[in-house]
Design a protein around this motif. Structure first.
Motif, PDB file in Angstrom:
ATOM      1  N   GLU A 294      26.109  -8.896   1.010  1.00 14.20           N
ATOM      2  CA  GLU A 294      26.353  -8.002   0.456  1.00 14.20           C
ATOM      3  C   GLU A 294      25.453  -6.736   0.609  1.00 14.20           C
TER       4      GLU A 294
ATOM      5  N   ILE B 261      25.916  -5.378   4.090  1.00 12.69           N
ATOM      6  CA  ILE B 261      26.967  -4.410   3.941  1.00 12.69           C
ATOM      7  C   ILE B 261      26.584  -2.931   3.375  1.00 12.69           C
TER       8      ILE B 261
ATOM      9  N   ARG C  68      35.485  -4.428   5.697  1.00 11.91           N
ATOM     10  CA  ARG C  68      34.240  -3.974   4.511  1.00 11.91           C
ATOM     11  C   ARG C  68      34.110  -2.474   4.618  1.00 11.91           C
TER      12      ARG C  68
END
Length: 319
Positions: free
Chosen positions: A141, A144, A176
């Motif tokens: 995460e 990203i 994403r």
């Protein structure tokens, strides 16, 4: 009379001897077989090939030699084999993305379905997203979020456009809504070296290329392909919002399409025999790779399915 009989016997013996060494009657293989890898040194294909070539001579009755021929995202080595004699002495050790996907994004100098026939699928491998151990990105995460906050600044080393590292990265970016700066190298090995040297912020790798780096503490895995976790503390792609068939590479041996059936039979039998070889299985286990053989005929069916599926995949990524 005696002289005539003696001369006739000599001529008959000479004819018999000549027939015994005639190339037409010789049994394949008479010399070492070359297996071309269209990728650079140090990648998972290179490592898997070293195991294969060290164990298959017992079943092939000849040595098998690896030749690395990287370039043009795998096309240079692939074309070399497509143009070689269809005699079983030059094979291609490739993967599904080079074999069946690239035809949907480029005008290739060869026709995969027409110019090659599968000998065997050796195994398949799930890919992993990898950063250096000292990377500021501790989780997928965080990676990203950085790619979203500063599009193009997070550099990803990959093995060539539309290759085994590029395709899952493109799928991740689309899923994403993030953007990596995609930097090509001539294979997974050089891409990993770019990461380790600091020339890239992330790359992707397979179990065979990651096992020693994880043991030495040089890299960190942030996410992996597959329905189940490979590493207990590392999420799967599905767990981080990347659904579908993402990140599986099939390692396949291909031969020129007109290779004689008897030669293909010998090759296929030799690769199949590795399944029962204890040394081969032990070495593959040490690499962290599975042993999942598939015959050429069975893989051809999968290959035909891939050809259709990858067209849809390319359309979904590029739209």
């Amino acid at each position: 009379m005696f002289r005539k009989l003696w001369k006739g016997a000599v001529f008959a013996a000479a004819a018999t001897l000549t027939g015994a060494v005639s190339p037409a009657l010789a049994e394949y293989p008479e010399k070492p077989v070359t297996m071309v890898i269209p990728l650079g040194a140090g990648g998972s294909h290179d490592l898997n090939a070293r195991v294969i070539t060290s164990t298959i001579p017992s079943f092939l009755d000849q040595a098998m030699i690896v030749r690395l021929t990287p370039g043009a995202g795998g096309q240079k080595g692939t074309q070399e084999v497509a143009n070689s004699s269809a005699d079983g002495y030059t094979l291609l050790f490739s993967h599904n993305y080079i074999d069946m996907l690239q035809q949907h994004v480029e005008n290739l100098p060869y026709k995969p379905m027409d110019d090659f026939v599968p000998v065997a699928r050796i195994n398949y491998a799930p890919i992993a997203v990898v950063v250096r151990a000292d990377s500021p990105y501790k989780t997928f995460e965080e990676l990203i979020e950085a790619a979203k906050a500063k599009p193009g600044e997070v550099r990803m080393a990959h093995s060539g456009n539309w290759g085994a590292l590029f395709v899952p990265a493109a799928q991740i970016m689309k899923a994403r809504d993030a953007y990596f700066n995609m930097v090509p190298y001539q294979g997974g090995g050089p891409a990993m070296q770019a990461l380790l040297s600091g020339d890239a912020d992330l790359t992707m790798g397979f179990p065979s290329t990651l096992s020693s780096l994880l043991a030495s503490g040089d890299v960190r895995v942030l996410a992996t392909a597959g329905a189940e976790r490979i590493y207990p503390d590392v999420p799967t792609f599905g767990e981080v919002g990347v659904e579908g068939d993402v990140g599986f590479m099939h390692r396949v041996v291909l031969a020129p399409a007109d290779t004689p059936p008897a030669v293909l039979e010998k090759l296929e039998a030799s690769f199949a025999a590795l399944l029962e070889d204890k040394t081969y299985n032990r070495m593959m286990s040490r690499l962290g790779e599975n042993v999942d053989y598939m015959s050429g005929a069975d893989y051809q069916k999968m290959r035909e399915e891939q050809a259709e599926a990858y067209k849809d995949l390319v359309d979904s990524i590029t739209q």
